[in-house]
Scaffold this motif. Sequence first.
Motif, mmCIF file in Angstrom:
data_model
loop_
_atom_site.group_PDB
_atom_site.id
_atom_site.type_symbol
_atom_site.label_atom_id
_atom_site.label_comp_id
_atom_site.label_asym_id
_atom_site.label_seq_id
_atom_site.Cartn_x
_atom_site.Cartn_y
_atom_site.Cartn_z
ATOM 1 N N ASP A 175 0.848 -1.067 -0.028
ATOM 2 C CA ASP A 175 -0.054 -0.089 0.050
ATOM 3 C C ASP A 175 0.715 1.231 -0.048
ATOM 4 N N GLU A 176 1.936 1.274 0.795
ATOM 5 C CA GLU A 176 2.798 2.362 0.827
ATOM 6 C C GLU A 176 3.595 2.639 -0.727
ATOM 7 N N ALA A 177 3.791 1.581 -0.984
ATOM 8 C CA ALA A 177 4.607 1.702 -2.484
ATOM 9 C C ALA A 177 3.619 2.053 -3.263
ATOM 10 N N LEU A 178 2.363 1.735 -3.406
ATOM 11 C CA LEU A 178 1.412 2.470 -4.257
ATOM 12 C C LEU A 178 1.110 3.824 -4.079
ATOM 13 N N SER A 179 1.180 4.205 -2.842
ATOM 14 C CA SER A 179 0.804 5.663 -2.536
ATOM 15 C C SER A 179 1.901 6.525 -3.030
ATOM 16 N N ARG A 180 3.182 6.001 -3.006
ATOM 17 C CA ARG A 180 4.313 6.730 -3.751
ATOM 18 C C ARG A 180 4.209 6.862 -5.237
ATOM 19 N N VAL A 181 3.904 5.731 -5.833
ATOM 20 C CA VAL A 181 3.606 5.672 -7.224
ATOM 21 C C VAL A 181 2.438 6.681 -7.697
ATOM 22 N N GLN A 182 1.399 6.633 -6.714
ATOM 23 C CA GLN A 182 0.399 7.600 -7.286
ATOM 24 C C GLN A 182 0.564 8.868 -6.946
ATOM 25 N N ALA A 183 1.209 9.291 -5.789
ATOM 26 C CA ALA A 183 1.486 10.497 -5.883
ATOM 27 C C ALA A 183 2.534 11.023 -6.999
ATOM 28 N N ALA A 184 3.508 10.439 -7.134
ATOM 29 C CA ALA A 184 4.251 10.500 -8.440
ATOM 30 C C ALA A 184 3.423 10.832 -9.861
ATOM 31 N N VAL A 185 2.483 9.841 -10.046
ATOM 32 C CA VAL A 185 1.583 10.004 -11.278
ATOM 33 C C VAL A 185 0.744 11.494 -10.939
ATOM 34 N N ASP A 186 0.295 11.615 -9.731
ATOM 35 C CA ASP A 186 -0.715 12.945 -9.674
ATOM 36 C C ASP A 186 0.301 14.155 -9.901
ATOM 37 N N ALA A 187 1.367 14.095 -9.371
ATOM 38 C CA ALA A 187 2.245 15.360 -9.535
ATOM 39 C C ALA A 187 2.546 15.593 -11.172
ATOM 40 N N ARG A 188 2.653 14.511 -11.774
ATOM 41 C CA ARG A 188 2.797 14.433 -13.468
ATOM 42 C C ARG A 188 1.595 15.095 -14.288
ATOM 43 N N ASN A 189 0.264 14.508 -13.628
ATOM 44 C CA ASN A 189 -1.030 14.753 -13.970
ATOM 45 C C ASN A 189 -1.323 16.386 -13.627
ATOM 46 N N GLU A 190 -0.744 16.844 -12.569
ATOM 47 C CA GLU A 190 -1.032 18.074 -12.339
ATOM 48 C C GLU A 190 -0.316 19.265 -13.109
ATOM 49 N N GLY A 191 0.610 18.844 -13.929
ATOM 50 C CA GLY A 191 1.363 19.587 -14.863
ATOM 51 C C GLY A 191 2.816 19.542 -14.811
ATOM 52 N N SER A 192 3.536 18.836 -13.973
ATOM 53 C CA SER A 192 4.801 18.582 -14.131
ATOM 54 C C SER A 192 5.224 17.234 -14.911
ATOM 55 N N ASP A 193 5.182 17.854 -16.348
ATOM 56 C CA ASP A 193 5.056 16.445 -17.248
ATOM 57 C C ASP A 193 6.549 15.690 -16.973
ATOM 58 N N ILE A 194 6.592 14.302 -16.882
ATOM 59 C CA ILE A 194 7.623 13.635 -16.623
ATOM 60 C C ILE A 194 7.182 12.252 -16.627
ATOM 61 N N VAL A 195 8.127 11.635 -17.224
ATOM 62 C CA VAL A 195 7.931 9.905 -17.361
ATOM 63 C C VAL A 195 8.319 9.240 -16.043
ATOM 64 N N ILE A 196 6.899 8.555 -15.581
ATOM 65 C CA ILE A 196 7.362 7.681 -14.320
ATOM 66 C C ILE A 196 7.714 6.294 -14.435
ATOM 67 N N VAL A 197 9.013 6.125 -13.694
ATOM 68 C CA VAL A 197 9.649 4.897 -13.888
ATOM 69 C C VAL A 197 9.463 4.390 -12.613
ATOM 70 N N ALA A 198 8.620 3.155 -12.273
ATOM 71 C CA ALA A 198 8.218 2.591 -10.867
ATOM 72 C C ALA A 198 9.350 1.517 -10.833
ATOM 73 N N ARG A 199 9.978 1.436 -9.804
ATOM 74 C CA ARG A 199 10.839 0.276 -9.424
ATOM 75 C C ARG A 199 10.687 -0.412 -8.178
ATOM 76 N N THR A 200 10.640 -1.642 -8.337
ATOM 77 C CA THR A 200 10.410 -2.579 -7.021
ATOM 78 C C THR A 200 11.547 -3.452 -6.577
ATOM 79 N N ASP A 201 11.841 -3.661 -5.522
ATOM 80 C CA ASP A 201 12.677 -4.494 -5.114
ATOM 81 C C ASP A 201 12.333 -5.727 -4.219
ATOM 82 N N ALA A 202 11.084 -5.916 -4.548
ATOM 83 C CA ALA A 202 10.404 -6.991 -3.850
ATOM 84 C C ALA A 202 10.997 -8.227 -4.317
#
Length: 332
Positions: A175-202
Motif C-alpha cells: 500500500d505504501e509503495a502504491l501511495s508513492r507511485v500514485q503521488a508521482a503520477v498525480d504530480a505529473r498529471n497536475e502539470g509537471s510532465d515527466i515519465v514515471i519509472v516505478a521500481r520494485t525491490d520485492a
Amino acid sequence: MDCFGFVGSYSIVGRRGLNVDVQSDSLCGLSKWKTRMNLVIPSAPRNQAEKLRELLKEPGILLMPCCFDPLSAKLVQRAGFQLTFMSGFSVAASKGLPDTGLLSYAEMRDQITEICAAVTIPLIADGDTGYGNAINVKRTVKGYSAAGAAGILIEDQVNPKRCGHTRGKSIVSRDEALSRVQAAVDARNEGSDIVIVARTDAAACESLEEAMIRAQMFYEIGAEITFVEAPTSIEDMQSVCKNTPGARLANCLEGGGDTPFLEPKILESMGYKIAAYPLSLVSASIKAMEQTLVALKNGDSNAVNQNIKTFPELREVVGFDSYYQEEDKYRL
C-alpha cells in the motif's frame, strides 16, 4: 542622422512573413553584422518527457549508459546514445559516498539542473524513495521536472534506501509503495510532465511473484516504465517480461551484480525496452584514474600518456572549440 534617425531602408524578415522597410542613410556599423536582420520566432520545443515517450514508441531496445555529472552526460551524448540516466549510485560515488541514501533531494535536483544544461538528450533521474512520504514524492517529481529531467525513478525501498545489489535493503508495504507511485503520477498529471519509472525491490526482499504484482499495479496506476530490480536468473527475467506490462527496464549491473549480464539483443528478445548500464562510466573512470596515479607515482610518463587524451582532444571535449567559434561570432 544618428543610429536612431533612420533615412535609408532595410528589411526585417521573420518566419511568419513579417516585412518592415525602414529608411536609413547609415546603419551605424551594421556592415560588420548582418545588414539583413532576421527576426526568427522559434516554435515551442518539445519537452524532454515528450522526447522520451517518442523513443519508447520506436522499435528496438534503448541502450542507456548512466551518467553522474555534466561531463559524463556529454560523453554519453557525444557517443551517439539517445538517452541517459543519472545514477544515484554514481552520483554518490562521485562525492566519495556509498549509495545508502546519504544524498538529499536538493543535491540530486541540483545535479539534474547541471546535467540538463549540458546535454539535449532525455535524462531519467534517480528519485530513490521520493525523500519522504507521498507529499515529499510529489515535491520531488515537480522539482525534477522543473530541473529538466525527462523521467524520474521512484522505488519501494524503506528510506534510507541503498543500492539494489547490496545487502541490508528492505521494502515498504504494498500500500505504501502504491501511495508513492500514485503521488508521482498525480504530480505529473497536475502539470509537471515527466515519465514515471516505478521500481520494485520485492524480488529480493519477498518474492519474484510479489515484485511482478507490484509492477503490474504500478503500471495500472499510471507508471509508464516498470523496473523489477535484481532478478537472479534468466528464467526470472523471462518471467518478469511475460507477466508485467508497459515498457520494461533491465538493470545491467557490470562487474558482478545479482542479475545475469546479457547482450542487448537477448534482452530485447525477452521483452525489455531499456537496458541501463549504471556503473560503466563511473567504474571505468575510477579504474583509469587509479592506473594513471600508479603511473605518476612510478614516474612512468609513457604509461601516463597512454591513459589520457591529448591536450587538444581534451580541449575539444570540454568545449573550447565551440567556445572559440562563439567568441569569433561576437568579437568586437
